[in-house]
Design a protein around this motif. Structure first.
Motif, PDB file in Angstrom:
ATOM      1  N   VAL A   6       0.857  -1.190   0.000  1.00 47.56           N
ATOM      2  CA  VAL A   6       0.000   0.000   0.000  1.00 47.56           C
ATOM      3  C   VAL A   6       0.893   1.241   0.000  1.00 47.56           C
ATOM      4  CG1 VAL A   6      -1.963   1.137   1.082  1.00 47.56           C
ATOM      5  CG2 VAL A   6      -1.591  -1.327   1.436  1.00 47.56           C
ATOM      6  N   ASP A   7       0.820   2.005  -1.068  1.00 51.54           N
ATOM      7  CA  ASP A   7       1.602   3.255  -1.146  1.00 51.54           C
ATOM      8  C   ASP A   7       0.977   4.121  -2.227  1.00 51.54           C
ATOM      9  OD1 ASP A   7       3.802   5.218  -1.662  1.00 51.54           O
ATOM     10  OD2 ASP A   7       4.868   3.898  -0.241  1.00 51.54           O
ATOM     11  N   ASP A   8       0.919   5.422  -1.993  1.00 49.33           N
ATOM     12  CA  ASP A   8       0.312   6.311  -2.974  1.00 49.33           C
ATOM     13  C   ASP A   8       1.264   6.644  -4.123  1.00 49.33           C
ATOM     14  OD1 ASP A   8       1.831   7.682  -1.056  1.00 49.33           O
ATOM     15  OD2 ASP A   8       0.850   9.587  -1.505  1.00 49.33           O
ATOM     16  N   GLU A   9       2.516   6.227  -4.014  1.00 50.10           N
ATOM     17  CA  GLU A   9       3.469   6.452  -5.095  1.00 50.10           C
ATOM     18  C   GLU A   9       3.644   5.133  -5.850  1.00 50.10           C
ATOM     19  OE1 GLU A   9       7.072   8.507  -4.150  1.00 50.10           O
ATOM     20  OE2 GLU A   9       6.162   9.527  -2.444  1.00 50.10           O
ATOM     21  N   ALA A  10       3.350   5.189  -7.175  1.00 53.51           N
ATOM     22  CA  ALA A  10       3.360   3.985  -8.008  1.00 53.51           C
ATOM     23  C   ALA A  10       4.744   3.361  -8.088  1.00 53.51           C
ATOM     24  CB  ALA A  10       2.835   4.317  -9.408  1.00 53.51           C
ATOM     25  N   TRP A  11       5.782   4.207  -8.186  1.00 54.07           N
ATOM     26  CA  TRP A  11       7.134   3.656  -8.323  1.00 54.07           C
ATOM     27  C   TRP A  11       7.544   2.860  -7.083  1.00 54.07           C
ATOM     28  CZ3 TRP A  11      11.143   4.730  -5.058  1.00 54.07           C
ATOM     29  CH2 TRP A  11      11.005   5.823  -4.194  1.00 54.07           C
ATOM     30  N   ARG A  13       5.393   1.299  -5.048  1.00 57.22           N
ATOM     31  CA  ARG A  13       4.644   0.048  -5.080  1.00 57.22           C
ATOM     32  C   ARG A  13       5.326  -0.948  -6.002  1.00 57.22           C
ATOM     33  NH1 ARG A  13       0.247   3.489  -5.931  1.00 57.22           N
ATOM     34  NH2 ARG A  13      -0.154   2.586  -8.008  1.00 57.22           N
ATOM     35  N   ARG A  14       5.753  -0.451  -7.158  1.00 57.89           N
ATOM     36  CA  ARG A  14       6.356  -1.348  -8.138  1.00 57.89           C
ATOM     37  C   ARG A  14       7.688  -1.903  -7.648  1.00 57.89           C
ATOM     38  NH1 ARG A  14       4.932  -5.178 -10.818  1.00 57.89           N
ATOM     39  NH2 ARG A  14       6.343  -5.745 -12.505  1.00 57.89           N
ATOM     40  N   THR A  15       8.482  -1.045  -7.021  1.00 58.35           N
ATOM     41  CA  THR A  15       9.780  -1.486  -6.493  1.00 58.35           C
ATOM     42  C   THR A  15       9.599  -2.590  -5.463  1.00 58.35           C
ATOM     43  OG1 THR A  15      10.743   0.721  -6.863  1.00 58.35           O
ATOM     44  CG2 THR A  15      11.870  -0.741  -5.289  1.00 58.35           C
ATOM     45  N   LEU A  16       8.674  -2.358  -4.524  1.00 58.36           N
ATOM     46  CA  LEU A  16       8.425  -3.358  -3.488  1.00 58.36           C
ATOM     47  C   LEU A  16       7.870  -4.650  -4.086  1.00 58.36           C
ATOM     48  CD1 LEU A  16       6.873  -1.076  -0.718  1.00 58.36           C
ATOM     49  CD2 LEU A  16       9.132  -2.142  -0.687  1.00 58.36           C
ATOM     50  N   SER A  17       6.984  -4.513  -5.088  1.00 63.18           N
ATOM     51  CA  SER A  17       6.364  -5.694  -5.699  1.00 63.18           C
ATOM     52  C   SER A  17       7.412  -6.569  -6.378  1.00 63.18           C
ATOM     53  CB  SER A  17       5.305  -5.273  -6.721  1.00 63.18           C
ATOM     54  OG  SER A  17       4.241  -4.607  -6.092  1.00 63.18           O
ATOM     55  N   VAL A  18       8.359  -5.942  -7.078  1.00 61.71           N
ATOM     56  CA  VAL A  18       9.393  -6.717  -7.771  1.00 61.71           C
ATOM     57  C   VAL A  18      10.223  -7.516  -6.775  1.00 61.71           C
ATOM     58  CG1 VAL A  18      11.531  -6.529  -9.135  1.00 61.71           C
ATOM     59  CG2 VAL A  18       9.505  -5.200  -9.793  1.00 61.71           C
ATOM     60  N   MET A  19      10.602  -6.872  -5.655  1.00 59.07           N
ATOM     61  CA  MET A  19      11.407  -7.563  -4.650  1.00 59.07           C
ATOM     62  C   MET A  19      10.630  -8.732  -4.043  1.00 59.07           C
ATOM     63  SD  MET A  19      13.620  -4.681  -2.586  1.00 59.07           S
ATOM     64  CE  MET A  19      12.254  -3.588  -2.222  1.00 59.07           C
ATOM     65  N   ILE A  28      -0.286  -8.018  -4.060  1.00 55.02           N
ATOM     66  CA  ILE A  28      -1.464  -7.231  -4.427  1.00 55.02           C
ATOM     67  C   ILE A  28      -1.129  -5.783  -4.105  1.00 55.02           C
ATOM     68  CG2 ILE A  28      -3.917  -6.818  -3.998  1.00 55.02           C
ATOM     69  CD1 ILE A  28      -4.094  -9.712  -3.013  1.00 55.02           C
ATOM     70  N   GLU A  29      -1.505  -4.876  -4.999  1.00 55.50           N
ATOM     71  CA  GLU A  29      -1.169  -3.463  -4.791  1.00 55.50           C
ATOM     72  C   GLU A  29      -2.421  -2.647  -4.495  1.00 55.50           C
ATOM     73  OE1 GLU A  29       1.184  -1.763  -7.880  1.00 55.50           O
ATOM     74  OE2 GLU A  29       2.599  -3.455  -7.963  1.00 55.50           O
ATOM     75  N   LYS A 103      12.191   4.573   5.394  1.00 54.84           N
ATOM     76  CA  LYS A 103      12.532   4.861   4.001  1.00 54.84           C
ATOM     77  C   LYS A 103      13.891   5.554   3.947  1.00 54.84           C
ATOM     78  CE  LYS A 103       7.810   5.382   2.205  1.00 54.84           C
ATOM     79  NZ  LYS A 103       6.869   6.317   1.535  1.00 54.84           N
ATOM     80  N   PRO A 104      14.662   5.346   2.907  1.00 59.47           N
ATOM     81  CA  PRO A 104      14.437   4.410   1.795  1.00 59.47           C
ATOM     82  C   PRO A 104      14.605   2.964   2.258  1.00 59.47           C
ATOM     83  CG  PRO A 104      16.620   5.360   1.616  1.00 59.47           C
ATOM     84  CD  PRO A 104      15.957   6.070   2.765  1.00 59.47           C
ATOM     85  N   VAL A 105      13.860   2.060   1.612  1.00 63.20           N
ATOM     86  CA  VAL A 105      13.801   0.670   2.046  1.00 63.20           C
ATOM     87  C   VAL A 105      15.059  -0.077   1.638  1.00 63.20           C
ATOM     88  CG1 VAL A 105      12.566  -1.513   1.813  1.00 63.20           C
ATOM     89  CG2 VAL A 105      11.304   0.655   1.927  1.00 63.20           C
ATOM     90  N   ASN A 106      15.672  -0.749   2.606  1.00 64.92           N
ATOM     91  CA  ASN A 106      16.801  -1.616   2.329  1.00 64.92           C
ATOM     92  C   ASN A 106      16.267  -3.023   2.065  1.00 64.92           C
ATOM     93  OD1 ASN A 106      18.825  -3.751   3.500  1.00 64.92           O
ATOM     94  ND2 ASN A 106      20.084  -1.940   3.028  1.00 64.92           N
TER      95      ASN A 106
END
Length: 431
Positions: A6-11, A13-19, A28-29, A103-106
């Motif tokens: 859950v994040d209002d910034e798409a980038w 969300r995408r970064t976390l989803s890939v990891m 799920i986003e 943040k930033p997430v390691n």
């Protein structure tokens, strides 16, 4: 594992989803807290990684809403935040967050924290499975207990049905009794029955122990002592039946040998001797009984009894004196060749014979002092102006007062209490 990001910034969300997908998770986003809340209500999500600051519904508010919802499964919630003040951390945990990442997430730190969350969820699932199993076991135990209770209720009803239903015998003798079991099933039993146009037999039995074994034994003895007409017209000891050829008592505590159908119930010593020979303890359960069996000629008041290890019967004389009858004797079932003797007595109008179990004299006060024989005799004496029924009631009331503690609550009985009393109605001529 299914993880909600859950994040209002798409980038982000995408970064976390890939990891997360790289680590083998289903992702799920959601773009804000409201969308996340909708997802959480309709999908089996085990973990949520949620930004703290978002429009519409922020991460802290989502925490509050999630914990208040009471879902059937636990959702492990990790907050993403740029806040690093101690007070902020306290606030997050107080809202219901399980962990947080700055943040930033390691990536390595996130992976470690997700694994820690997985262990928590696995423990939660194991606990839930165990609780469900315990719930099923508890339901089975409750069903079993209900079944046992129904059986005990039925057995208690059968046992109560064996007690006298009426004092009417057609003979000039008044009778009164009382029974207070220590448990649902009693080891005490008593009864009386007419032998012929002038003689009445009465007995009181106290089986050792409590509960089902004692109750089974007492019921069995009652069946053996039930009169039935024989060829001579006299009452007799019940003989064995085809279904119970040796009148075997279950639980392995005793076995009754065949009792000859010719044995009459008019001789107290013969009755007790015969029962003693038939029932002998042969294992460590040590089930036996004490008893008094008496026969009274209601025309003359002459009586005879046999005492087998039972408390001394009391004979209240109309002028106020109380006598004890018997010399003790040995209990039924301990020694096969035990000798028993008859004790003769004379009842006059106004005299009262009281048979009772040791639960009466050994009824304990809160300080563990027993009610005792002398106090029982005095209570019987004090009831001389009352009817026989009222006299028994007064003894019961005295026992209740004796064992009642200062707080007024009546404790559980330590032993069965039973009493059977007889009083001659009017003078009869000797014949």
């Amino acid at each position: 594992m299914k993880i909600l990001v859950v994040d209002d910034e798409a980038w982000m969300r995408r970064t976390l989803s890939v990891m997360l997908q790289k680590w083998g998770h289903e992702v799920i986003e959601a773009a804000d807290g409201e969308e996340a809340w909708t997802r959480l209500q309709h999908e089996p999500i085990g973990m949520a990684i949620c930004d703290w600051v978002m429009p519409r519904l922020n991460g802290l508010e989502l925490c509050h809403r999630l914990r208040a919802a009471g879902f059937s499964h636990y959702v492990y919630l990790i907050l993403l935040t740029g806040k690093d003040q101690t007070e902020d951390i306290y606030t997050a945990f107080d809202a219901g967050a399980d962990d947080f990442i700055n943040k930033p997430v390691n990536a390595k730190e996130l992976q470690v924290r997700i694994k820690a969350g997985e262990r928590v969820l696995q423990l939660e699932q194991a606990l839930k499975t165990k609780n469900a199993e315990l719930s099923r076991v508890n339901e089975a135990l409750q069903a079993s207990q209900a079944h046992v209770q129904r059986d005990l209720d039925a057995a208690a009803a059968v046992q109560r049905s064996l007690l006298p239903a009426s004092s009417e015998t057609g003979l000039p003798l008044r009778l009164a009794w009382a029974m207070a079991p220590a448990e649902q099933l009693a080891g005490d039993i008593f009864n009386f029955f007419r032998l012929d146009e002038r003689h009445l037999a009465l007995y009181l039995i106290d089986v050792s122990g409590h509960g089902v074994p004692a109750a089974m034994f007492s019921v069995h003895l009652t069946q053996l002592l039930s009169p039935h007409p024989g060829t001579s017209g006299k009452a007799q000891l019940q003989p064995p039946t085809d279904s119970h050829p040796a009148m075997t008592v279950s639980s392995g505590f005793a076995t009754a040998k065949a009792i000859a159908p010719q044995e009459t119930l008019t001789d107290p010593v013969a009755v007790v001797t015969r029962l003693n020979q038939g029932f002998q303890v042969h294992d460590r359960n040590m089930i036996y009984c004490t008893m008094v069996y008496a026969v009274i000629d209601t025309h003359t008041g002459k009586g005879s009894l046999c005492q087998a290890g039972h408390p001394y019967p009391l004979l209240y004389r109309r002028e106020g004196r109380v006598e004890t009858l018997g010399r003790g004797g040995l209990p039924v079932g301990l020694i096969a060749d035990a000798d028993y003797e008859a004790v003769d007595f004379q009842l006059l109008p106004g005299d009262r014979l009281l048979l009772y179990s040791d639960g009466v004299t050994e009824c304990f006060a809160p300080d563990r002092s027993p009610f005792g024989l002398e106090r029982l005799a005095e209570t019987l004496r004090l009831a001389r102006g009352a009817s026989l029924d009222e006299a028994i009631d007064q003894i019961q009331e005295a026992l209740e007062r004796w064992r009642r503690p200062a707080n007024g609550e009546s404790p559980t009985l330590a032993d069965d209490i039973s009493m059977l009393a007889a009083e001659l109605d009017a003078p009869q001529s000797s014949r």
